[in-house]
Design a protein around this motif. Structure first.
Motif, PDB file in Angstrom:
ATOM      1  N   HIS A  68     101.338 -28.172   7.776  1.00  0.00           N
ATOM      2  CA  HIS A  68     102.596 -28.076   8.522  1.00  0.00           C
ATOM      3  C   HIS A  68     102.529 -26.957   9.563  1.00  0.00           C
ATOM      4  CE1 HIS A  68     104.976 -30.115   5.016  1.00  0.00           C
ATOM      5  NE2 HIS A  68     104.140 -30.929   5.624  1.00  0.00           N
ATOM      6  N   LEU A 108     100.521 -28.256  12.577  1.00  0.00           N
ATOM      7  CA  LEU A 108     101.294 -29.148  13.446  1.00  0.00           C
ATOM      8  C   LEU A 108     102.363 -28.378  14.222  1.00  0.00           C
ATOM      9  CD1 LEU A 108     101.708 -32.232  11.073  1.00  0.00           C
ATOM     10  CD2 LEU A 108      99.985 -31.835  12.839  1.00  0.00           C
ATOM     11  N   ALA A 109     102.943 -27.374  13.596  1.00  0.00           N
ATOM     12  CA  ALA A 109     103.910 -26.539  14.312  1.00  0.00           C
ATOM     13  C   ALA A 109     103.230 -25.784  15.454  1.00  0.00           C
ATOM     14  CB  ALA A 109     104.569 -25.560  13.342  1.00  0.00           C
ATOM     15  N   LYS A 111     102.766 -28.240  18.344  1.00  0.00           N
ATOM     16  CA  LYS A 111     104.032 -28.419  19.056  1.00  0.00           C
ATOM     17  C   LYS A 111     104.350 -27.205  19.928  1.00  0.00           C
ATOM     18  CE  LYS A 111     108.990 -28.996  18.288  1.00  0.00           C
ATOM     19  NZ  LYS A 111     110.076 -29.055  17.276  1.00  0.00           N
ATOM     20  N   TRP A 156      99.345 -37.339  21.161  1.00  0.00           N
ATOM     21  CA  TRP A 156      99.744 -36.885  19.827  1.00  0.00           C
ATOM     22  C   TRP A 156     100.764 -37.813  19.180  1.00  0.00           C
ATOM     23  CZ3 TRP A 156      97.178 -32.946  17.618  1.00  0.00           C
ATOM     24  CH2 TRP A 156      96.455 -32.087  18.449  1.00  0.00           C
ATOM     25  N   LEU A 197     102.182 -36.235  15.628  1.00  0.00           N
ATOM     26  CA  LEU A 197     103.510 -35.625  15.578  1.00  0.00           C
ATOM     27  C   LEU A 197     104.576 -36.696  15.370  1.00  0.00           C
ATOM     28  CD1 LEU A 197     103.186 -33.090  18.549  1.00  0.00           C
ATOM     29  CD2 LEU A 197     102.841 -32.651  16.113  1.00  0.00           C
ATOM     30  N   VAL A 226     109.714 -35.953  18.248  1.00  0.00           N
ATOM     31  CA  VAL A 226     109.148 -34.744  18.853  1.00  0.00           C
ATOM     32  C   VAL A 226     108.385 -35.099  20.123  1.00  0.00           C
ATOM     33  CG1 VAL A 226     107.508 -32.861  18.507  1.00  0.00           C
ATOM     34  CG2 VAL A 226     109.028 -33.535  16.650  1.00  0.00           C
ATOM     35  N   VAL A 227     107.545 -36.136  20.047  1.00  0.00           N
ATOM     36  CA  VAL A 227     106.791 -36.566  21.231  1.00  0.00           C
ATOM     37  C   VAL A 227     107.743 -37.057  22.315  1.00  0.00           C
ATOM     38  CG1 VAL A 227     105.053 -38.191  22.056  1.00  0.00           C
ATOM     39  CG2 VAL A 227     104.789 -37.142  19.811  1.00  0.00           C
TER      40      VAL A 227
END
Length: 670
Positions: A498, A501-502, A505, A552, A556, A560-561
């Protein structure tokens, strides 16, 4: 029982048993006959003799009946020694009330009568009694034999069990001795190995730090040079644009256009002069600005070479993709050849040093395969001891130094390398695989996932956070592949995953925030020299970033994308620029094609956040229709309309694409 015989003459007071002195009913018939003969000799009276004969006959009848009853009772008892008791019955003459002879008076017990009555059994009856007694004895003998045989079998079984237990104890004693020797040798091996790995841990950590610094310096050099190039170009162009806009805001006549051009050229010259720092000497007479001027000149030369290289790549891409022409800035050419060569040289030297870390140890300690075989031998031979020692929890820590040393070669951003191609993964992939499920209940199958999470994931996290060039499409594709590969080994609940991935982003959000795309009007770009090329280059960079964000989509979350690509980048950065050049329909359609190509395949259905871009494409169609009505050649107009139709079909706007086909009479199917 007996009937009385009447007689007119005087009766004798002596009964038929008068001559029998205390003789029981078991006496034989021969003895009774002798007694009768004696009575006959003493008496001459014929009547008395006849009477005695009658009494004798009656006695014989009664005695025979009692013997038959005794034999029947003996047969019903299956040859038992105790006969049924016979109740005495009175019998005799009814000569008077003062004399009634009884058989019970002379037969004291039925048992005596029965035992004495055997003489009256027939041979067949006696044989039957004897046969039954013999059969009973045989039955008892068989039961005794059966009990004896059963006891013998049990004794043999106990003896066999005792011998087997003795043999098992002997074997167990030998196995215990072998296990003790094996465990002592294994303990010595693990002790030496742990000391060896502790000594080498410092060198491995130093190599990892140097490798991290090497990658960070490489990424920092690229980002610094990109920022310097942007500053060099933007300072001149923006000064020229500001000067031209100040003139054009007063009017758009030819005089104003000429004045704006002159002002832009003067502002550009002033900006270049200000960047060319004059000589400034220090106390030793050295020019401290000389290095800055040399760096500026070198950057200009490098930019010129990169632009030439980018143009050749763009043309080659157009030929390869059937005439689909990419705009300037869409291809990444930010890394110079000299920087790449310096990085490769330093990396090779570092890897050569890493190969020497275990060179002073014997192969049984320096080879991961041999170490793994040692632990697998322990698990196979003594699974209970292996399980009780909780080796499954500690064995990843033993393998970690070997994996860390090999992962120094792993460059997830510049090389698409799979774990399956690495030696450590090939060695440990089948560790813990059980041919026999009962061999061990330890959880050894988690060794590779644990190593990926504890060793590989931190390396990837560092590369993403500090070394990832977000504007490089090739680096982004490699990063996506590496993250997808790591996700395949980890549970979705992993906190480290996690955080990774954060971090992705966050890097994308920062890159979008730093992106700038000029929204100058067509009049400004035609007036200011170099403004159109600069704006096109910045648009190409933004389009490249849009494509990288969309890569992504499978990693993601969808929202978010969508927020990053459509809300922040497309709507906030790209569409304002496209609206500013909408009067130049040809350039606007070309750039709309590049945006649609970046968004292709990301959203399987129509998205409301794509509507502003769709409206822009429809507006381009309307302007194209007005141009056709103003006298533009029909062939050129249809060609541009066909490109608009393809853009709308790419965005899943099939109804609007059919409207374009109908409006411009295009016969091609969607």
């Amino acid at each position: 029982m007996y009937t009385d015989k009447s007689s007119d003459g005087p009766r004798s007071t002596k009964g038929v048993f008068g001559g029998i002195n205390n003789r029981g009913p078991a006496a034989s018939l021969g003895a009774l006959s002798d007694g009768v003969k004696e009575v006959e000799d003493d008496r001459d009276d014929d009547d008395d003799e006849e009477e005695r004969r009658w009494e004798e006959e009656q006695f014989r009848k009664g005695l025979g009946r009692r013997l038959d009853d005794a034999s029947s009772a003996q047969r019903s008892a299956n040859g038992a020694s105790a006969a049924a008791q016979v109740q005495p019955q009175p019998f005799g003459y009814s000569v008077g009330s003062h004399y009634q002879p009884s058989l019970g008076a002379v037969v004291p017990a039925a048992s005596v009568f029965t035992s004495g009555s055997v003489e009256f059994l027939s041979i067949a009856q006696q044989a039957d009694v004897a046969n039954k007694a013999l059969q009973e004895n045989i039955r008892k003998l068989r039961e005794t034999h059966k009990t004896t045989v059963s006891a013998l079998v049990k004794t043999d079984t106990h003896l066999s069990e005792a011998l087997s237990e003795i043999s098992s104890l002997d074997s167990g004693l030998k196995n215990a001795g072998d296990k003790f020797v094996y465990m002592q040798e294994l303990q010595n091996y693990i002790s030496v190995m742990c000391d060896f790995l502790n000594d080498k841990a410092f060198y491995i950590e130093e190599l990892e730090e140097h490798m991290q610094k090497l990658h960070e310096n490489r990424a920092l050099a690229i980002s610094d040079r990109r920022a310097a190039d942007l500053a060099d170009e933007s300072s001149v162009i923006e000064a020229s644009v500001n000067a031209a806009v100040s003139i054009l805001s007063k009017g758009s006549s030819s005089a104003h256009l000429s004045a704006a051009l002159n002002a832009a050229q003067a502002a550009a010259a002033a900006a270049r002069e200000s960047s060319n720092l004059p000589p400034e000497l220090d106390e030793f007479g050295r020019d401290i600005n000389l290095q800055k001027r040399m760096d500026l000149k070198r950057r200009e030369e490098n930019r010129s070479r990169r632009k030439t290289k980018s143009e050749s790549k763009r043309m080659a891409s157009a030929v390869k993709n059937d005439g689909i022409e990419k705009i300037e800035g869409e291809l990444s050419t930010d890394e110079s050849d000299s920087e790449s060569t310096a990085y490769v040289s330093s990396r090779d030297e570092l890897l050569k040093t890493a190969d020497l870390v275990f060179s002073d140890a014997s192969e049984e300690y320096s080879s991961l395969r041999i170490v793994k075989d040692k632990f697998e031998g322990w698990r196979t031979q003594y699974p209970s001891a292996y399980r009780d020692a909780h080796v499954a929890l500690s064995v990843p820590s033993v393998f970690t130094p070997y994996v860390r040393l090999e992962l120094l070669k792993w460059d997830p951003l510049h090389e698409a390398t799979d774990f399956f191609d690495m030696d450590w993964h090939k060695v440990l992939f089948d560790y813990g695989a059980q041919d026999d499920e009962s061999a061990s209940s330890s959880n050894d199958t988690d060794v590779v996932p644990v190593l990926v999470e504890k060793v590989a994931l931190p390396i990837l996290h560092h590369r993403i956070k500090h070394c990832w060039d977000v504007l490089s499409t090739q680096r982004t594709e490699n990063a996506v592949d590496a993250v997808r590969m790591v996700i395949g080994y980890l549970p979705t609940s992993s906190k480290d995953l996690h955080q990774l991935l954060a971090c992705v982003k966050g890097r994308l959000t920062q890159a979008i925030a730093d992106m700038s795309v000029p929204a100058w009007g067509s009049m400004v770009t035609r007036t200011v020299p170099g403004a159109a090329q600069y704006a096109a280059y910045r648009f190409g960079v933004a389009t490249r970033l849009l494509k990288n964000v969309c890569l992504w989509k499978d990693i993601l979350a969808g929202h978010v994308v969508e927020k990053l690509a459509l809300d922040e980048l497309l709507k906030g950065k790209i569409l304002p620029h496209m609206k500013s050049i909408i009067l130049d329909v040809h350039d606007a359609i070309t750039r709309a094609e590049r945006v649609a190509a970046s968004l292709a395949g990301v959203w399987g259905e129509q998205s409301q956040k794509l509507q502003p871009f769709v409206d822009l494409v429809v507006e381009l169609g309307n302007k194209l229709e007005r141009r056709q009505m103003s006298g533009i050649s029909e062939e050129e107009t249809r060609g541009l309309a066909r490109r608009l139709k393809i853009i709308l079909a790419t965005l899943n706007e099939y109804d609007k694409a059919r409207a374009i086909s109908k409006k411009f009479q295009l016969r091609e199917a969607l």
